[in-house]
Design a protein around this motif. Structure first.
Motif, PDB file in Angstrom:
ATOM      1  N   LEU A 172     -46.680 -59.870   0.151  1.00 43.42           N
ATOM      2  CA  LEU A 172     -47.225 -59.451  -1.134  1.00 43.42           C
ATOM      3  C   LEU A 172     -46.805 -58.047  -1.514  1.00 43.42           C
ATOM      4  CD1 LEU A 172     -50.807 -60.965  -0.834  1.00 43.42           C
ATOM      5  CD2 LEU A 172     -48.946 -61.753  -2.285  1.00 43.42           C
ATOM      6  N   ILE A 173     -46.576 -57.218  -0.519  1.00 43.65           N
ATOM      7  CA  ILE A 173     -46.038 -55.894  -0.790  1.00 43.65           C
ATOM      8  C   ILE A 173     -44.846 -55.672   0.114  1.00 43.65           C
ATOM      9  CG2 ILE A 173     -47.778 -54.379  -1.832  1.00 43.65           C
ATOM     10  CD1 ILE A 173     -49.081 -54.120   0.842  1.00 43.65           C
ATOM     11  N   LYS A 174     -43.921 -54.855  -0.388  1.00 43.37           N
ATOM     12  CA  LYS A 174     -42.688 -54.694   0.367  1.00 43.37           C
ATOM     13  C   LYS A 174     -42.585 -53.297   0.945  1.00 43.37           C
ATOM     14  CE  LYS A 174     -40.202 -58.360  -1.822  1.00 43.37           C
ATOM     15  NZ  LYS A 174     -41.437 -58.898  -2.430  1.00 43.37           N
ATOM     16  N   PRO A 175     -42.155 -53.207   2.192  1.00 45.14           N
ATOM     17  CA  PRO A 175     -41.965 -51.889   2.774  1.00 45.14           C
ATOM     18  C   PRO A 175     -40.716 -51.228   2.200  1.00 45.14           C
ATOM     19  CG  PRO A 175     -41.295 -53.586   4.318  1.00 45.14           C
ATOM     20  CD  PRO A 175     -41.833 -54.288   3.125  1.00 45.14           C
ATOM     21  N   TYR A 176     -40.691 -49.886   2.208  1.00 43.23           N
ATOM     22  CA  TYR A 176     -39.479 -49.226   1.707  1.00 43.23           C
ATOM     23  C   TYR A 176     -38.489 -48.991   2.819  1.00 43.23           C
ATOM     24  CZ  TYR A 176     -41.301 -44.648   3.251  1.00 43.23           C
ATOM     25  OH  TYR A 176     -41.775 -43.594   3.997  1.00 43.23           O
ATOM     26  N   SER A 177     -38.948 -49.188   4.031  1.00 47.18           N
ATOM     27  CA  SER A 177     -38.024 -49.044   5.152  1.00 47.18           C
ATOM     28  C   SER A 177     -38.529 -49.909   6.305  1.00 47.18           C
ATOM     29  CB  SER A 177     -37.953 -47.573   5.567  1.00 47.18           C
ATOM     30  OG  SER A 177     -37.351 -47.454   6.829  1.00 47.18           O
ATOM     31  N   GLY A 178     -37.635 -50.369   7.147  1.00 50.51           N
ATOM     32  CA  GLY A 178     -38.036 -51.211   8.266  1.00 50.51           C
ATOM     33  C   GLY A 178     -37.933 -52.683   7.937  1.00 50.51           C
TER      34      GLY A 178
END
Lengths: 309, 606
Positions: free
Chosen positions: B446-452
């Motif tokens: 539902l939400i996306k990480p900006y890194s990893g």
């Protein structure tokens, strides 16, 4: 002198109302320029966030209004050039420029107004006059963000449950509709709790409801209110009896320089620049205080060190 | 002085359902009473009847007396101000948009003058420590702050009686215990009489003076706390929700084969305290002081008798539980094996594939603890398990995940990393704002990480197209289960008519309909009573046995301890420790079950 936002909201509201009408109706180049500079300075200190980007929009507005007037109005005696048999006159151009400055001043004024007149300040003003409306407004302000958040939550949940199975328009619309219906149910069901919570705290008992606000009306508010009312009244009177009149057509005729006009300009400058000056004064005072306390602590440390040695 | 009394209170809903029958109780000024009972026992109905404005529609008989006056005789003003009511859901009972306005709302309603309102609002905000968020909008508060605001905005009306309907069931344990501490303070320092219904009794029972236990609308027990607890622990419906120390006491007492020595002596006392009979009530209004006075000789006799000491007062709190256990272990006929039995019986993972191994290991563990010899064997066992885990397919993997909501905001997850194997029950624990919900929302895509990287079944989560991820693959039970309900009917009932716990289970069923292979649960025990909690546990264990991988984020330590294979501790967006559930909780000092807190270091003493 305290900055604008510390005054009673009612005083603030009257101040903005009178100033805005003066800016709009005083068709006088001197006053327009005073207002323009003053409103810019106020916007910088009170509503500086994102002001840079807003200026691009303002510039467009300014150019459009300044150009529009000479295109549509051909009055005036000084013809600069003739386009398609239509004379473009110096008077019309100057009038357009002044209108542009006026509109910009009003826009900047509203920018400051909307930053300072937060919901609870507006509520204070209208809650007094119409208590029911005040409460309704307050509850609306409470529930709009609550509903928004709930809608996003439902949307997320339903997404993981496969509500939007196929990515086509019909499915999306169907999904949105069922979310709307779920929201309605949620709102109605939970509204009962809110209603219970209200009646549990005595809402609707037969006693006259009071309207409470954190704002007080202090002596400085009274002083400010008098000052604003008197000086604006003086200037309005001047406009009414043509002491501040400027004619653009057929040729520009400034009103003769009178004592009345000069006093009006000074008063106008005072009230228009007040927000800016008050804010700067406060900042200076704080800076000074901070510096003093720093100096004091440094001195104290020095003394302590000396003593310990 | 008696402040509240009901006599033979009966209530029948318009649909003919008898919600309450012959409820009689009384409450002294400045006392705290805990109303307990399983879901649907009529707690809420009773509490609502006590507050006139909230009385449900239906047929009521019997009387409610407030300071000796019938409820009907109170004026509107008195009814509104003298009795305060706090509801379960923190969000929906807030009416206005600003904290200060919410505090003033009740006072505005009863027509208090400006200056008086200002004084009272500021006073109460100061007392509850709300200055720093006094000007904020109510929308920006945390759940605990919201509930505190609800309490404060009722207290500002200066009530004598405070009624709370499951006030902490939507809060995390730490906030909940703070809230109950505040209640206790109000009760002890200001003499406010408090009636609170709650499902999680571990926190409330130690501080309450009286208990009213009801089941199916009938009184099961009423009286002084310890006496009631003594009765309730024998009753299956109530025993599950009792504090850990009480359960421990009961286990030790029954395991040592001894009848509770107080039991017989107490029989007469109990008869006096458990009053369903109205005749006795009228003749002899319940007065704990008098009752204790009358029993005094018997009681002192018990506590002074050395033989009976270990069976003395039933321990209600963790502290008392520790004292009791120490005493018990010191006494000559104590059996150290009981300890391991008791600790072992707490987590029963009967349905797990490695159950037998577990049990064997558990025995090994207790043996090790008793004579501290088999450490090597244990380690070998552990290593074997670890190596086996390596072969298991990884279902969910977080690899140095960084995530934030605003561009200039702080990182909610930072270098967050963990792996979950197939068929595992993995619990992520952590305090408020540790990033638990964020982590699970990220796992659900539902939400996306900006890194990893987040991998689900070995595939990058971003590589799932459209609804592919949610198609018999991943499903999530959100924290707010009401968001799951989109239809108006579940088994013929509207979902909102179900109790909080029933909603939770119904929502889980809906979520499971998509036959997920990875199930994500966000605070699944919120608002669940002990009985439904057991039901949920059973369901999840069955799923796990069927090979479904379950990831749970929860505040609920007791629940996590009883269901998890492995646990991870999330702190400030980072996984700070991961481990086998048992070791994990044994290693923790604060963040551990009440049992472990009672048992900590106990073995070493003997």
């Amino acid at each position: 002198m305290k900055p604008l936002e510390k005054y009673n909201p009612a005083v603030l509201f009257i101040y903005f109302l009178l100033l805005a009408s003066l800016v709009m109706f005083a068709a006088n180049p001197v006053m327009t320029m005073i207002a323009f500079v003053a409103m810019n300075s106020a916007a910088v200190v009170y509503a500086g966030n994102g002001l840079g980007r807003a200026y691009i929009f303002y510039a467009v507005i300014f150019v459009l209004t300044s150009l529009a007037n000479p295109v549509f109005s051909h009055n005036g005696v000084t013809v600069l050039l003739v386009v398609n048999d239509n004379p473009i006159t110096l008077e019309a151009v100057l009038y357009g420029v002044m209108t542009g400055f006026t509109i910009l001043s009003v826009l900047l004024l509203f920018r400051v107004f909307s930053t300072l007149m937060t919901s609870d300040r507006l509520l204070y003003i209208f809650g007094r006059a119409f208590p029911k409306l005040g409460l309704l407004l307050s509850m609306t302000l409470r529930f709009v963000p609550l509903f928004g958040r709930q809608r996003r939550k439902i949307e997320n949940t339903q997404k993981t449950l496969g509500l939007y199975k196929n990515e086509n328009a019909i499915d999306t619309i169907k999904g949105k509709l069922s979310i709307l219906s779920a929201m309605t149910t949620w709102g109605l069901e939970n509204g009962i709790v809110t209603a219970d919570s209200m009646s549990a705290r005595g809402y609707g008992i037969k006693r006259s409801r009071t309207s409470f606000s954190m704002y007080r009306f202090e002596r400085s508010d009274a002083f400010m209110l008098c000052a604003v009312l008197l000086s604006c009244g003086f200037i309005f009177l001047g406009i009414a009896i043509d002491k501040l009149k400027t004619d653009f057509y057929p040729r520009i005729e400034l009103s003769e320089v009178s004592a009345y006009a000069l006093i009006s300009y000074v008063l106008y400058a005072l009230i228009a620049f007040f927000p800016f000056v008050a804010k700067l004064a406060e900042r200076e005072a704080q800076k000074k205080l901070f510096k003093e306390s720093c100096d004091n602590s440094v001195n104290r440390e020095r003394i302590e060190k000396r003593d310990s040695v | 002085m008696e402040i509240l009394r009901t006599e033979n209170l009966n209530f029948i809903y318009p649909d003919g359902r008898q919600a309450l029958s012959d409820i009689s109780f009384s409450l002294e000024e400045g006392e705290m009473m805990c109303v307990c009972g399983p879901t649907g026992s009529g707690k809420s109905t009773l509490l609502r009847l006590l507050k006139r404005e909230l009385s449900p529609r239906g047929e009521k008989s019997g009387d409610i007396f407030i300071s000796g006056r019938k409820q009907e005789e109170l004026s509107d003003f008195e009814a509104a101000t003298r009795i305060g009511f706090v509801f379960q859901r923190p969000d929906m009972q807030i009416v206005t948009d600003k904290v200060w306005h919410e505090l003033a709302f009740g006072l505005e309603n009863i027509g208090i003058k400006q200056n008086e309102i200002r004084r009272r609002v500021c006073e109460i905000a100061g007392y509850f420590g709300m200055e720093s968020w006094f000007d904020r909008s109510t929308d920006s508060l945390s759940g605990g702050q919201k509930q505190l605001l609800n309490l404060a905005s009722v207290m500002v009306m200066q009530p004598d009686i405070l009624i709370l309907d499951e006030p902490v069931s939507q809060l995390d344990p730490i906030t909940a215990s703070d809230f109950i501490a505040t209640l206790t303070k109000l009760c002890r320092e200001f003499g406010i009489s408090i009636i609170a219904a709650e499902q999680r009794l571990g926190e409330l029972i130690p501080v309450s003076d009286r208990i009213l236990a009801i089941k199916d609308g009938k009184t099961v027990a009423f009286g002084e706390t310890r006496d009631c607890v003594r009765t309730l622990i024998k009753d299956e419906a109530f025993a599950v929700s009792m504090p850990a120390s009480v359960k421990l006491y009961e286990k030790i007492m029954s395991a040592s084969g001894k009848e509770n020595p107080k039991e017989t002596d107490n029989a007469s006392h109990e008869e006096k305290t458990i009053k369903t009979d109205s005749a006795t009530l009228k003749e002899e209004p319940i007065n704990t002081d008098r009752a204790t006075l009358a029993e005094e000789p018997v009681r002192t006799g018990i506590t002074h008798s050395k033989e009976d000491h270990k069976g003395g007062d039933i321990p209600l709190s963790v502290g008392e539980g520790r004292r009791f256990l120490k005493e018990y272990l010191k006494s000559p006929e104590s059996d150290p094996r009981i300890l391991s039995e008791v600790s072992g019986s707490e987590d029963t993972r009967t349905l797990h594939e490695d159950d037998k191994e577990n049990a064997a290991e558990k025995q090994a563990v207790s043996r090790v603890e008793a004579n501290k010899e088999n450490a090597a064997e244990k380690q070998a066992d552990r290593d074997k398990k670890d190596s086996r885990r390596k072969d298991i397919e990884t279902v969910l993997e977080f690899k140095e995940v960084y995530l934030k909501y605003e561009r200039n905001g702080r990182d909610i997850l930072r270098a967050c990393g963990f792996k979950v194997g197939k068929g595992e029950v993995f619990c992520i624990l952590g305090g408020n704002g540790a990033g638990k919900s964020t982590a699970i929302s990220a796992a659900a895509g539902l939400i996306k990480p900006y890194s990893g990287k987040i991998r689900v079944f070995g595939k990058n989560i971003g590589d799932y197209k459209g609804q592919e991820l949610y198609n018999e693959c991943v499903a999530m039970l959100p924290q707010d289960v009401q968001t799951v309900f989109i239809t108006d009917e579940i088994n013929g009932r509207h979902p909102y008519d179900l109790s909080g716990g029933e909603q939770q289970l119904a929502a889980l069923d809906i979520v499971l309909a998509s036959k997920p292979k990875l199930l994500l649960l966000d605070e699944p025990t919120k608002g669940l009573d002990a009985v439904l909690g057991e039901e949920l546990k059973k369901k999840l264990k069955k799923l796990a046995a069927d090979g479904v991988t379950i990831v749970i984020v929860s505040h609920d330590i007791e629940f996590s301890a009883s269901i998890a294979d492995r646990c991870a501790m999330l702190f400030n967006g980072e996984v700070v420790s991961v481990g086998e559930a048992r070791d994990f909780f044994k290693g923790n000092y604060f963040y551990t079950t009440a049992y472990n807190r009672i048992m900590r270091g106990m073995q070493a003493e003997k």
